[in-house]
Write an enzyme that holds these catalytic residues in place. Sequence first.
Site, short mmCIF file in Angstrom:
data_model
loop_
_atom_site.label_atom_id
_atom_site.label_comp_id
_atom_site.label_asym_id
_atom_site.label_seq_id
_atom_site.Cartn_x
_atom_site.Cartn_y
_atom_site.Cartn_z
N GLY A 101 59.71 45.03 41.66
CA GLY A 101 59.15 45.48 40.38
C GLY A 101 58.89 46.97 40.40
O GLY A 101 59.28 47.72 39.48
N GLN A 102 58.29 47.43 41.47
CA GLN A 102 57.99 48.85 41.58
C GLN A 102 59.28 49.67 41.65
O GLN A 102 59.40 50.71 41.00
CB GLN A 102 57.15 49.08 42.83
CG GLN A 102 56.53 50.43 42.84
CD GLN A 102 55.77 50.66 44.13
OE1 GLN A 102 56.36 50.68 45.22
NE2 GLN A 102 54.48 50.79 44.02
N ASP B 271 60.18 41.75 50.23
CA ASP B 271 59.05 42.60 50.56
C ASP B 271 58.18 42.95 49.37
O ASP B 271 57.27 43.78 49.47
CB ASP B 271 59.53 43.88 51.27
CG ASP B 271 60.61 44.57 50.45
OD1 ASP B 271 60.92 44.06 49.34
OD2 ASP B 271 61.14 45.58 50.91
N GLY B 272 58.45 42.34 48.22
CA GLY B 272 57.54 42.49 47.09
C GLY B 272 57.63 43.80 46.33
O GLY B 272 56.79 44.07 45.47
N ASP B 273 58.66 44.60 46.59
CA ASP B 273 58.70 45.92 45.96
C ASP B 273 59.71 46.03 44.82
O ASP B 273 59.95 47.12 44.31
CB ASP B 273 59.00 47.00 47.01
CG ASP B 273 60.37 46.82 47.63
OD1 ASP B 273 61.02 45.78 47.37
OD2 ASP B 273 60.79 47.71 48.40
N ASP C 143 66.53 34.92 42.22
CA ASP C 143 66.65 36.25 42.83
C ASP C 143 66.10 37.31 41.88
O ASP C 143 66.52 37.39 40.72
CB ASP C 143 68.12 36.55 43.12
CG ASP C 143 68.27 37.95 43.67
OD1 ASP C 143 67.73 38.19 44.77
OD2 ASP C 143 68.89 38.79 43.01
N HIS D 97 68.00 51.03 66.98
CA HIS D 97 66.72 50.92 66.27
C HIS D 97 66.04 49.61 66.64
O HIS D 97 65.20 49.11 65.90
CB HIS D 97 66.93 50.96 64.76
CG HIS D 97 67.87 52.03 64.31
ND1 HIS D 97 69.20 51.77 64.03
CD2 HIS D 97 67.69 53.35 64.13
CE1 HIS D 97 69.78 52.92 63.68
NE2 HIS D 97 68.90 53.88 63.74
P1 ADP Z 1 64.93 45.96 48.85
O1 ADP Z 1 65.75 44.74 49.10
O2 ADP Z 1 65.44 47.18 49.57
O3 ADP Z 1 63.46 45.72 49.01
P2 ADP Z 1 64.57 45.61 46.00
O4 ADP Z 1 63.46 44.71 46.37
O5 ADP Z 1 64.29 46.64 44.96
O6 ADP Z 1 65.18 46.31 47.28
O7 ADP Z 1 65.78 44.78 45.42
C1 ADP Z 1 66.07 43.50 45.88
C2 ADP Z 1 67.24 43.01 45.06
O8 ADP Z 1 68.39 43.80 45.35
C3 ADP Z 1 67.64 41.60 45.40
O9 ADP Z 1 66.89 40.68 44.66
C4 ADP Z 1 69.11 41.56 45.06
O10 ADP Z 1 69.34 41.17 43.74
C5 ADP Z 1 69.54 43.00 45.18
N1 ADP Z 1 70.40 43.20 46.34
C6 ADP Z 1 70.06 43.30 47.64
N2 ADP Z 1 71.14 43.48 48.42
C7 ADP Z 1 72.20 43.49 47.57
C8 ADP Z 1 73.61 43.64 47.74
N3 ADP Z 1 74.14 43.82 48.95
N4 ADP Z 1 74.38 43.61 46.64
C9 ADP Z 1 73.85 43.43 45.42
N5 ADP Z 1 72.54 43.29 45.21
C10 ADP Z 1 71.72 43.31 46.27
MG MG Z 2 62.35 44.36 47.90
#
Ligand code: ADP
Ligand code: MG
Length: 571
Positions: free
Chosen positions: A400-401, A396-398, A552, A217
């Site tokens: 909350g959504q 990536d700001g998502d 975080d 990829h």
């Molecule tokens: P994405 O990272 O796919 O954009 P979200 O933004 O909804 O998903 O979530 C981000 C949150 O997910 C991070 O702030 C962190 O707390 C949690 N997270 C990411 N990777 C892991 C992981 N390997 N184990 C536990 N929590 C994780």
């Molecule tokens: Mg995110």
Amino acid sequence: MTYLLNSPGDFAAEAVRGLVAAHGELLVEVPGGVARATQTPQGQPALVIGGGSGHYPAFAGWVGPGMGHGAPCGNVFSSPAASEVYSVVRNAENGGGVILGFGNYAGDVLHFGLAAEKLRHEGIDVRIVTVSDDIASNGPENHRDRRGVAGDLPVFKIAGAAIEAGADLDEAERVAWKANDATRSFGLAFNGCTLPGADEPLFHVDKGQMGVGLGIHGEPGVRDDRIGSAAETADLLLDQLLTEEPPRGENGYDGRVAVILNGLGTVKYEELFVVYGRIAERLEEKGLTAVRPEVGEYVTSLDMAGLSLTLVFLDDELEKLWLAPVETPAYRRGAMPDADRSPRTGVWNAAEAEIPRASQDSRVCAQSIAAVLETFQRVCADNEAELGRLDAVAGDGDHGQGMSFGSRGAARAARAAVDEGAGARTTLLLAGQAWADAAGGTSGALWGAALTSAGGAYSDTENADDRNVVDAISAGIDAVIRLGGAKPGDKTMVDAALPFRDAMEEAFETEAGPAITAAARVARDAADRTADITARLGRARVLGEKSVGTPDPGALSFSMLMTALGEHLTR
Ligand code: ADP
Ligand code: MG
């Protein structure tokens, strides 16, 4: 680029539909992917293989006698959702358990892992085999942490042959891992691939250059180099792989190798044969015997310009399985012996699935669970903007959504399950899957796994008390750690969840509400402290210095939901 499509969003699903239309003697379409047109014989382990679309013949092209029993099909280059994996397993498994086989990528590990959690709670024996053949992605001492590329072909072929020959689940799992541990691949790319409907390739390689060890990829390789002649290319690939040749004369290996020269999309068969001619010469020089070599397109990346070489270091057992007959749309050899090939009796569909019967007590408990999830939905909606803002600082700001969509999906699924008479366990299993599906993203899959595992602490028939609540939360946190693999200090929700769990276990005597409230304060402090984590370790390093000073978002949302849970239970 893709010349022909109807709409980019439907491309992967339409390709599956057409594949099934062309191969109706072998395949049926089932929700989430494809399965064999025949019934899996009672008690035979099912091999369910998958990953993102865009890699044909991997994976749907390998479903049929002697290889896969089903393949969940994700969107182009993205893992199938857990619900898709689950649905394909329900259509493939018939009492013998299931092996979930997929390339070792974070998204696939999460979504297949979440499906496995749910299946296990329903009494299905699930084994996970992650293919990890790409030597560019990690060192030999960490072979099983490498990413998977064209090694998918021999690993699934060999495991499928073992099952066809009568292996039970333990035996099939053993053979699959053995094949993976004996398989090595190395690849080159001359240019990137373009997603259907997109104008620009996902990545570029400069003209005249090649990405050495570049992933399928576009993941970074080991270096860029000038494109050499076909012979130089053959030497480069082979020499790299042979640095990991096991000692001859040990463990049944005596120089026999399965060889796969794989075109990634744009490199044509004649070019591959020119390269293979040299590889064959070099193998002979080195005293190696190529066993049933394959030259062609096996694991592709849309129109990526590149190729890879795979070697499987064989012993008698692996050789026999590698040579066994197989009959799938894209991979056929030999004549399949006659076996039980009765047509399947039907297609399992989530919408028609029956809710297991539940006791009155458990149904009352399920009502409370649905109410908790509705509280979560409210808290997530109220904090959506703030969590999104935090995630935008270094992510990536998502977030909350994702939390908002996920909790809403879970609350709705729980309410629907309760209305149909589901017990506590089933309600949580369904809510977990719905959270992951509705949210997408990493945190969605992890929250889905948490809910699903929490369901394992309940039953549909027995009474539950406050101890079950505490056990359910602990089981949920365990699932997040197991699937996400994050360590303390990686700046994830684990940094809040671990201190929370310890504090909850310590504070709990007979009432869950106050213990959770006390522990939620600990979680909140821990979440706030993630702001100080410097970017040295694990995920924090990926986030970079930008995240320093910002907590975080996942740790914070965890503490918010536990605070709300404590209040809800105390009320
Ligand atoms: P994405 O990272 O796919 O954009 P979200 O933004 O909804 O998903 O979530 C981000 C949150 O997910 C991070 O702030 C962190 O707390 C949690 N997270 C990411 N990777 C892991 C992981 N390997 N184990 C536990 N929590 C994780
Ligand atoms: Mg995110």
